[in-house]
Design an enzyme around this catalytic site. Structure first.
Site, PDB file in Angstrom:
ATOM      1  NE  ARG A  62      -4.297  -1.393   0.095  1.00 11.40           N
ATOM      2  CZ  ARG A  62      -4.459  -2.469  -0.659  1.00 11.40           C
ATOM      3  NH1 ARG A  62      -3.473  -2.851  -1.467  1.00 11.40           N
ATOM      4  NH2 ARG A  62      -5.575  -3.165  -0.618  1.00 11.40           N
ATOM      5  CD  GLU A  85      -2.823   3.769  -5.271  1.00 12.14           C
ATOM      6  OE1 GLU A  85      -3.734   2.917  -5.439  1.00 12.14           O
ATOM      7  OE2 GLU A  85      -1.717   3.491  -4.767  1.00 12.14           O
ATOM      8  CG  HIS A 117      -3.164  -0.091  -6.707  1.00 13.30           C
ATOM      9  ND1 HIS A 117      -3.627   0.495  -5.557  1.00 13.30           N
ATOM     10  CD2 HIS A 117      -3.150  -1.436  -6.454  1.00 13.30           C
ATOM     11  CE1 HIS A 117      -3.892  -0.444  -4.648  1.00 13.30           C
ATOM     12  NE2 HIS A 117      -3.610  -1.623  -5.184  1.00 13.30           N
TER      13      HIS A 117
END
Length: 318
Positions: free
Chosen positions: A232, A260, A279
């Protein structure tokens, strides 16, 4: 069983779903305003839309007064956990452990190899029509440190095996012994960092791992080491990482960032020695069949009152 099962995959496309409940399709829609397929109060098993923002997946949760299971299709559950306070007691939050192992481990190896072998520079040179050779480091003979040795971390090690690495060192929240060797507790991480040529982050985002990779962590990495993040974004302190990248002391390959999505004007895009993917660690053709098998298994277990897989937390009394 009375009650609805909400699925982010059309139920008619999932083979072998057990008979009994009413299956309703809801993935939130592209803008998060998709109408509910039924009354949220009738939902007993809620499968969270995959990769949707927290504000979308949590929108129906306060009205899910009958829900017993909340199932994510991600390994991490940090985006769902803020909604637990709105759920009745006894609700099981389950993650998708195992679903993303193959895809995420593949990407981790891709990022390692691409970064070490200078693939981003070769692509830019190709765009300019330039033939540029040069000497690049190999993965062979490197020491690799895996931080977060769960199912994804183990899958990364599986894929490292053919590459003749010198050593794989494993770190998890608590120490243990595996068939491959010891897993060191997180308390030993600081002492292990200076020997690592490649550090791969696979840990979930928790209070203990938020900004785990801070200025002190990065300072203990050896000169020329590569940091790979498939965990993460908030596991890494972005400002601290930027400072090290600007100095050119280490390099990084990131599938996740903080913030993000990464804003177009963010300096991380143009920092030296960084490779960024948006991602996409779990978003491959391997996702759907594994997700469907998990859902069939979990719903079957729920209907038969059998223990569920991958329970992360169970809500307590209000």
């Amino acid at each position: 069983m009375t009650g609805d099962v909400w699925l982010p995959i059309p139920p008619e496309e999932i083979p072998s779903l057990p008979e009994g409940p009413d299956y309703l399709f809801w993935d939130g829609g592209e803008d998060g305003t998709q109408e509910y397929p039924g009354d949220p109060a009738d939902c007993v098993f809620y499968v969270v839309p995959y990769m949707a923002p927290a504000e979308i997946v949590l929108r129906p949760v306060p009205r899910m007064t009958s829900v017993r299971v909340v199932q994510t299709l991600t390994a991490g559950t940090d985006h769902v956990e803020p909604g637990l306070k709105d759920l009745p007691p006894g609700v099981h939050l389950c993650n998708a452990r195992g679903v993303h192992d193959a895809s995420t481990a593949e990407l981790a190896l891709t990022l390692i190899l691409a970064s070490l072998r200078g693939v981003p520079g070769a692509v830019r040179a190709q765009d300019r029509g330039e033939w540029r050779g040069g000497f690049q480091p190999a993965l062979a003979d490197k020491n690799v440190l895996i931080v977060g040795y769960g199912s994804i971390g183990a899958a990364v090690e599986d894929r490292l095996a053919p590459f003749e690495v010198a050593r794989v060192v494993r770190v998890a929240r608590s120490g243990r012994t595996t068939a491959r060797g010891p897993v060191h507790p997180l308390t030993e991480l600081s002492a292990l960092l200076p020997d690592a040529d490649v550090v791969v982050l696979c840990t979930p985002l928790t209070d203990a791992t938020r900004h785990l990779v801070d200025a002190g962590f990065l300072a203990r990495m050896k000169d020329g080491a590569l940091l790979v993040n498939v965990a993460r974004g908030a596991v890494v302190d972005t400002e601290a990482l930027l400072a090290e990248l600007e100095r050119g002391r280490i390099t990084a390959a990131l599938d996740v960032t903080d913030p993000e999505p990464l804003p177009a004007d963010h300096p991380l895009w143009h920092a030296p020695g960084v490779l960024i993917t948006p991602h996409v660690g779990g978003a491959t053709s391997a996702f759907r069949p594994r997700a469907e098998r998990l859902l069939v298994d979990q719903v079957t277990r729920f209907l038969h009152h059998e223990p569920l897989l991958n329970v992360v937390v169970t809500t307590g009394p209000a």
